[in-house]
Scaffold this active site. Structure first.
Site, PDB file in Angstrom:
ATOM      1  N   VAL A 288      -2.855 -26.092   4.126  1.00  0.00           N
ATOM      2  CA  VAL A 288      -4.095 -26.090   4.912  1.00  0.00           C
ATOM      3  C   VAL A 288      -4.856 -27.399   4.713  1.00  0.00           C
ATOM      4  CG1 VAL A 288      -6.360 -24.979   5.123  1.00  0.00           C
ATOM      5  CG2 VAL A 288      -4.323 -23.589   4.909  1.00  0.00           C
ATOM      6  N   ASP A 289      -4.915 -27.859   3.472  1.00  0.00           N
ATOM      7  CA  ASP A 289      -5.629 -29.095   3.149  1.00  0.00           C
ATOM      8  C   ASP A 289      -5.099 -30.262   3.983  1.00  0.00           C
ATOM      9  OD1 ASP A 289      -7.298 -30.911   1.831  1.00  0.00           O
ATOM     10  OD2 ASP A 289      -6.177 -30.867  -0.034  1.00  0.00           O
TER      11      ASP A 289
ATOM     12  N   ASP B 171      -3.589 -21.251  13.340  1.00  0.00           N
ATOM     13  CA  ASP B 171      -3.987 -22.529  12.754  1.00  0.00           C
ATOM     14  C   ASP B 171      -5.510 -22.647  12.705  1.00  0.00           C
ATOM     15  OD1 ASP B 171      -4.476 -25.218  12.187  1.00  0.00           O
ATOM     16  OD2 ASP B 171      -3.125 -25.976  13.741  1.00  0.00           O
TER      17      ASP B 171
ATOM     18  N   SER C  93      -6.146 -20.353  -2.281  1.00  0.00           N
ATOM     19  CA  SER C  93      -5.274 -20.193  -3.461  1.00  0.00           C
ATOM     20  C   SER C  93      -4.055 -19.302  -3.247  1.00  0.00           C
ATOM     21  CB  SER C  93      -6.057 -19.696  -4.682  1.00  0.00           C
ATOM     22  OG  SER C  93      -6.905 -20.699  -5.175  1.00  0.00           O
TER      23      SER C  93
END
Length: 180
Positions: free
Chosen positions: A45-46, A21, A129
């Site tokens: 992740v965002d 993480d 991405s």
């Protein structure tokens, strides 16, 4: 790590890989967020970064007015251990003929540039991405490693890029790209 070149010592950029993480990195000066154009949080992740940083991050992001794909913007880090979050907007994969490789490379370049401008020596990166934006993992890893290495050479104050990879498969692909 030092290497002799043309009779003088030159610092070689360090790229390290970490499984887990990204929000737990307590050594990074900046954490790169795989953001969407709104910068107002999302999934993956965002979402994890926004949750861990707390509401202060969202408030700072609202003031930025979004960010174009291929670019990055910097904020404070809220409750994260890092000083900054660099929000990089990667491209959604549409087959590779719509500028995706250039846009992805631009994310990594801009993140290193912003890190250097804000005196960040260690920067934590996700695999931008390579998740819900469907960029093929092998290609995303190659762009990430190649562009980050070149950008760190241009900005030697950034000493370490710390790639945080969310599972063993992604880690292994990045390890292969790093070894290439």
């Amino acid at each position: 790590m030092l290497a002799a070149r043309a009779g003088k010592a030159t610092r070689m950029p360090a790229i390290t890989l970490h499984l887990g993480d990204i929000t737990t990195d307590d050594r990074a000066d900046a954490i790169v967020n795989a953001a969407n154009e709104s910068l107002l949080g999302g999934g993956g992740v965002d979402g994890a970064i926004h949750r861990a940083a707390g509401p202060e991050l969202l408030e700072e992001c609202r003031a930025l007015g979004g960010c174009a794909t291929g670019d990055a913007k910097i904020t404070g880090a809220g409750r994260l251990a890092a000083r900054h979050v660099i929000h990089a907007v990667g491209p959604v994969w549409h087959g590779g003929d719509q500028g995706e490789p250039e846009l992805l490379a631009s994310c990594y370049r801009r993140a290193i540039e912003l890190a250097a401008e804000h005196d960040c020596r260690r920067v934590a990166f996700p695999a931008i991405s390579a998740g819900v934006y469907r960029y093929p993992l092998d290609w995303a890893a190659a762009v990430a490693i190649e562009t980050t290495t070149a950008s760190m050479a241009e900005h030697p104050t950034v000493e370490e890029a710390r790639f945080w990879l969310f599972d063993q498969r992604v880690y292994d692909v990045f390890a292969a790209a790093l070894a290439a």
